[in-house]
Structure formats: structure tokens, C-alpha cells
Motif scaffolding. Sequence first.
Motif, PDB file in Angstrom:
ATOM      1  N   GLN A 144      61.720  53.982  25.160  1.00 33.34           N
ATOM      2  CA  GLN A 144      62.448  53.968  23.896  1.00 33.34           C
ATOM      3  C   GLN A 144      61.633  53.289  22.800  1.00 33.34           C
ATOM      4  N   ASP A 145      60.988  52.160  23.124  1.00 36.43           N
ATOM      5  CA  ASP A 145      60.172  51.457  22.138  1.00 36.43           C
ATOM      6  C   ASP A 145      58.851  52.176  21.885  1.00 36.43           C
ATOM      7  N   LEU A 146      58.310  52.817  22.918  1.00 33.41           N
ATOM      8  CA  LEU A 146      57.070  53.573  22.740  1.00 33.41           C
ATOM      9  C   LEU A 146      57.251  54.678  21.705  1.00 33.41           C
TER      10      LEU A 146
ATOM     11  N   ILE B  10      48.672  25.764   7.974  1.00 34.00           N
ATOM     12  CA  ILE B  10      49.260  25.780   9.322  1.00 34.00           C
ATOM     13  C   ILE B  10      48.623  26.911  10.116  1.00 34.00           C
ATOM     14  N   THR B  11      48.165  26.600  11.306  1.00 30.32           N
ATOM     15  CA  THR B  11      47.538  27.603  12.166  1.00 30.32           C
ATOM     16  C   THR B  11      48.596  28.582  12.681  1.00 30.32           C
ATOM     17  N   PHE B  12      48.276  29.856  12.568  1.00 30.03           N
ATOM     18  CA  PHE B  12      49.200  30.913  12.988  1.00 30.03           C
ATOM     19  C   PHE B  12      48.517  31.813  14.000  1.00 30.03           C
ATOM     20  N   GLU B  13      49.159  32.016  15.140  1.00 24.09           N
ATOM     21  CA  GLU B  13      48.609  32.867  16.196  1.00 24.09           C
ATOM     22  C   GLU B  13      49.724  33.745  16.767  1.00 24.09           C
ATOM     23  N   VAL B  14      49.348  34.956  17.109  1.00 22.71           N
ATOM     24  CA  VAL B  14      50.299  35.936  17.631  1.00 22.71           C
ATOM     25  C   VAL B  14      49.919  36.301  19.056  1.00 22.71           C
ATOM     26  N   PHE B  15      50.903  36.282  19.952  1.00 24.68           N
ATOM     27  CA  PHE B  15      50.724  36.730  21.335  1.00 24.68           C
ATOM     28  C   PHE B  15      51.415  38.087  21.481  1.00 24.68           C
ATOM     29  N   VAL B  16      50.658  39.114  21.784  1.00 22.22           N
ATOM     30  CA  VAL B  16      51.205  40.462  21.937  1.00 22.22           C
ATOM     31  C   VAL B  16      51.601  40.638  23.396  1.00 22.22           C
ATOM     32  N   MET B  17      52.898  40.554  23.667  1.00 20.22           N
ATOM     33  CA  MET B  17      53.385  40.526  25.044  1.00 20.22           C
ATOM     34  C   MET B  17      53.520  41.936  25.626  1.00 20.22           C
ATOM     35  N   PRO B  18      52.989  42.181  26.815  1.00 20.81           N
ATOM     36  CA  PRO B  18      53.126  43.506  27.442  1.00 20.81           C
ATOM     37  C   PRO B  18      54.485  43.691  28.094  1.00 20.81           C
ATOM     38  N   TYR B  19      54.841  44.927  28.299  1.00 23.69           N
ATOM     39  CA  TYR B  19      56.064  45.268  29.032  1.00 23.69           C
ATOM     40  C   TYR B  19      55.767  45.319  30.525  1.00 23.69           C
TER      41      TYR B  19
ATOM     42  N   VAL C  78      48.819  52.529  33.175  1.00 27.90           N
ATOM     43  CA  VAL C  78      48.389  53.766  32.516  1.00 27.90           C
ATOM     44  C   VAL C  78      47.882  53.416  31.129  1.00 27.90           C
ATOM     45  N   GLN C  79      46.629  53.768  30.839  1.00 23.48           N
ATOM     46  CA  GLN C  79      46.026  53.406  29.568  1.00 23.48           C
ATOM     47  C   GLN C  79      46.763  54.021  28.376  1.00 23.48           C
ATOM     48  N   ALA C  80      47.331  55.199  28.563  1.00 21.95           N
ATOM     49  CA  ALA C  80      48.060  55.837  27.459  1.00 21.95           C
ATOM     50  C   ALA C  80      49.275  55.025  27.042  1.00 21.95           C
ATOM     51  N   ASN C  81      49.819  54.226  27.962  1.00 17.64           N
ATOM     52  CA  ASN C  81      50.982  53.401  27.640  1.00 17.64           C
ATOM     53  C   ASN C  81      50.623  52.192  26.784  1.00 17.64           C
ATOM     54  N   LEU C  82      49.334  51.938  26.584  1.00 11.31           N
ATOM     55  CA  LEU C  82      48.902  50.800  25.775  1.00 11.31           C
ATOM     56  C   LEU C  82      48.747  51.158  24.300  1.00 11.31           C
TER      57      LEU C  82
ATOM     58  N   ASP D 272      45.880  39.300  23.267  1.00 11.56           N
ATOM     59  CA  ASP D 272      46.459  40.479  23.911  1.00 11.56           C
ATOM     60  C   ASP D 272      46.169  40.394  25.411  1.00 11.56           C
ATOM     61  N   PRO D 273      47.090  39.884  26.214  1.00  7.57           N
ATOM     62  CA  PRO D 273      46.833  39.671  27.646  1.00  7.57           C
ATOM     63  C   PRO D 273      47.149  40.884  28.528  1.00  7.57           C
ATOM     64  N   ALA D 274      47.401  42.052  27.945  1.00 13.09           N
ATOM     65  CA  ALA D 274      47.842  43.197  28.739  1.00 13.09           C
ATOM     66  C   ALA D 274      46.834  43.553  29.834  1.00 13.09           C
ATOM     67  N   GLU D 275      45.556  43.634  29.468  1.00  8.29           N
ATOM     68  CA  GLU D 275      44.533  44.017  30.451  1.00  8.29           C
ATOM     69  C   GLU D 275      44.449  42.994  31.579  1.00  8.29           C
ATOM     70  N   LYS D 276      44.535  41.726  31.232  1.00 10.43           N
ATOM     71  CA  LYS D 276      44.464  40.693  32.267  1.00 10.43           C
ATOM     72  C   LYS D 276      45.652  40.798  33.215  1.00 10.43           C
ATOM     73  N   PHE D 277      46.825  41.028  32.668  1.00 13.29           N
ATOM     74  CA  PHE D 277      48.006  41.176  33.522  1.00 13.29           C
ATOM     75  C   PHE D 277      47.847  42.380  34.439  1.00 13.29           C
ATOM     76  N   MET D 278      47.352  43.471  33.909  1.00 11.62           N
ATOM     77  CA  MET D 278      47.198  44.683  34.702  1.00 11.62           C
ATOM     78  C   MET D 278      46.169  44.503  35.807  1.00 11.62           C
ATOM     79  N   ASN D 279      45.093  43.785  35.531  1.00  7.58           N
ATOM     80  CA  ASN D 279      44.034  43.603  36.520  1.00  7.58           C
ATOM     81  C   ASN D 279      44.368  42.530  37.552  1.00  7.58           C
ATOM     82  N   SER D 280      45.294  41.641  37.229  1.00 11.11           N
ATOM     83  CA  SER D 280      45.618  40.553  38.147  1.00 11.11           C
ATOM     84  C   SER D 280      46.458  41.013  39.333  1.00 11.11           C
ATOM     85  N   GLY D 281      47.236  42.058  39.148  1.00 10.51           N
ATOM     86  CA  GLY D 281      48.123  42.511  40.212  1.00 10.51           C
ATOM     87  C   GLY D 281      49.473  41.833  40.200  1.00 10.51           C
TER      88      GLY D 281
END
Length: 406
Positions: A295-297, A326-335, A343-347, A366-375
Motif C-alpha cells: 500500500q505504501d509502495l 541544531i544537528t539534524f539527522e534522518v534514519f530511513v527505516m526499512p519495512y 528484493v531490490q525492486a522493493n527498495l 539508510d540501514p536497509a542493506e545492512k538489515f537485509m544482509n544480516s539475516g
Amino acid sequence: MKPWRGDTRRIAANIAKLPDSCAEDVQGRHPLTQCLWRAHIVDVINIEATAMPYPTMSKATVRTTPAQKVLLVLGASLLMLVFLGAGELYFRWFMRINFQGTSRDMFIAQKFGDSYGNASDYEGISFGAKFRTDQNGFRIDPTFRDPASNIAVLILGDSVAFGPGVEESKTFVGLLRRSMPNVRFYNSSTIGYGLHDYANVVEQFVSLKPEIKYVLLFYCLNDVSDVSAQQVVQTLSGLQKADQADQDRFASLGYRFTSIQSAIHSLNVYLRSRSKFYLFLKGALTDPAMRYFKQDLAEYQKGNDHVTASLRPLEEIAKKLAARRITFEVFVMPYEAQVRTMVQANLLPQRMVDGFLRRNEIDYYDPAEKFMNSGIIRRFVSLWRPDASERKRASPRIRDRRRRTG
């Protein structure tokens, strides 16, 4: 049964079909009599089946009385109730499934500008776990005393950062509190928040707290849309208009049965906060995590112009915080669905959000790749100090600003 009953020619034909082993076996014996008898049996069975069909029961013998029908319905209903009750007991005792839904008076309207927020000094239940808020409406750990520090971190986020269904000490914000005891954390995260709400919190709250030196925004992919926030606002409006009986029956929503769709929605809300067996069946049969992700995709598949317009509040937040140093940082959280399928297309959402942040010189992770590779999905606290290979810098200007404010 009379032996040799039947047509002699039919018996002879059956004998002719017998294999050679019936005429003589390896030891030279001739079991012809046995073979003839077996052929005769087959022949008689065929004749009997043709001449004497099985009797059928008359309609009078299968007719049931109204009392019997009632007993059958009651018996079937009782068996179904026993099955449902046994399933509910099993999933409550042996499975870790959290109820969904939150306390009905958790939210208050116009907490920060036109954005709703959590009630102040409030204790309630969200997804089966107790939570408590401070005078600002921010989630806290009542067993942990925040330091009177001149350095504070403001957390911006929705349900992911709020942590429904999880004890505060086990959320990533709670883990950060304990790992950095000399830093104060303001967790303004609220279920259903979007980018517009984050901007309102910054506008209304940051100026009141000069100790805030860092603002961390945990961006969830559904933040590109304000549908969740609109649903909460509608819920607040419905609760104000609903009578007390509706509020007691449907704790978190005040919907009335104005249509079949609203009736199904209200039934879903009612069951997900009371039946773990229902939650298990719903999860096993419909895969809610994948449904929500798709739905969000679809929002990101509308094109880069649509996504860029939706992300504009991030640019506004960055400018306001930069003006205050003020320092501002964004964390892009994966689903979860992205990490599970790999699936790379889902990114696609990450690629579009990352591109926007780079163009506007906003620091992000953007930790998506790390999460995917960690298992496995690791604790979010590890994101506080990621490896150099994961850290994406926007520009030397931002690095200089960070050194001045650090």
C-alpha cells in the motif's frame, strides 16, 4: 451362492484372460481348479451386481424433525465454540502475540499546532503493553530518572519510535537512555504521525528547550502520506460525538454502523484488541506486513514529483534547525517485508527518499542493506553509532557545522 452359476461361455472367456501362471507354477503344479473358482467368483459378482442393485432409502427415512434440526445447529455451534475457545487459550498461553489497539483517550487534539499528540502525564495501554507519558505527552520510563543535562536529543517519529507493544526500557529510545546516561532524551514520537506533524513539533517545542542539540527523525515509509494521521483525527472526532455506550464497546474507536464497511472495520478493531487467535489467523492468512508495504509502495510509484512534494517538510525542518545550530539527522527505516523478501525492486522508496535527502544536504542513515544482509533485524540502538561505510555525509558544510555544535 450356488457354484458355477452363470453363463458357461462367460466363464470360459474369463479363464482365457488369466495369466499363464494360473495354468502352471514353477514347481509344475496346476492350480487350474483354484483359477476356475476365482473366475467363477468374479463372474457371479458381476451378475449379482447387475441383477440386484443396492436398495435406496426413501425420503421418509431421511426426513428430520424441526427439533432435530435445532439440535444439529446447536451441536455444530457448540463444537465451533469449543474449537475457538481452545484455540484462544492456546495462543494466549503459549504464543507471544500482542493485542492491538490503544487506550481510547490516549490522544488529544491540537497538541502541537493543528497536530494531535499524546495526553500529558498519562498512563495507558498500547498493543498490550503499558506506557506512560510526561507533562509534554512524551513517552518515558517511570523507573528511569532523566539527567538534568545541558545536552538533549529530540526524537521525532511515529509508532516505530514510540514502540507500541514494547516496554519502554526495551525500545531503542529506552536503550539509548541507559547507554548515554548524561544525555536527556525527549521522545515526541506519536502513533500515526507524519512529516507535517514532525514539523509542528519542531516549531512548537524546540524553541522552549535550548538544551536540545540534536534532532533525530526516524522516517517510516508511510510518512510520505498523512492517511494514518487523518484516521486518528477522525477517531478523535468520532469519540467526541459518540455516545458512552459506543465508547465502552469499542474502546479505541467510536465508529457507528453506518455501512457494511464501517461495521467490518469496527468488528476488526474489536477483535484485534481481544482475541489472539483472531490475530494469528489474520496474520497467517493475509500477511498484514506485506499488505501495508505494498500500500505504501504505491505512493512512491506515483512518481518523483509526487514524492518530492510530500517530502518538503523535511527540507523545512532542516532549515529551521540549521538556523538554531541544531544537528539534524534522518534514519530511513526499512519495512519488515523488505528485509524478509530481499528484493531490490522493493527498495524503490529508499532510493527516492535518499535522493531527496542528498539533494537537500541532509544527513541520513539508510540501514536497509545492512538489515537485509544480516539475516535478522538487529536492535535499533546500533544505528546510533553506525560504521563509517554506512554513514552518508551530505556536504563539507554540514560536517563543519556538526563540529561547531558538537
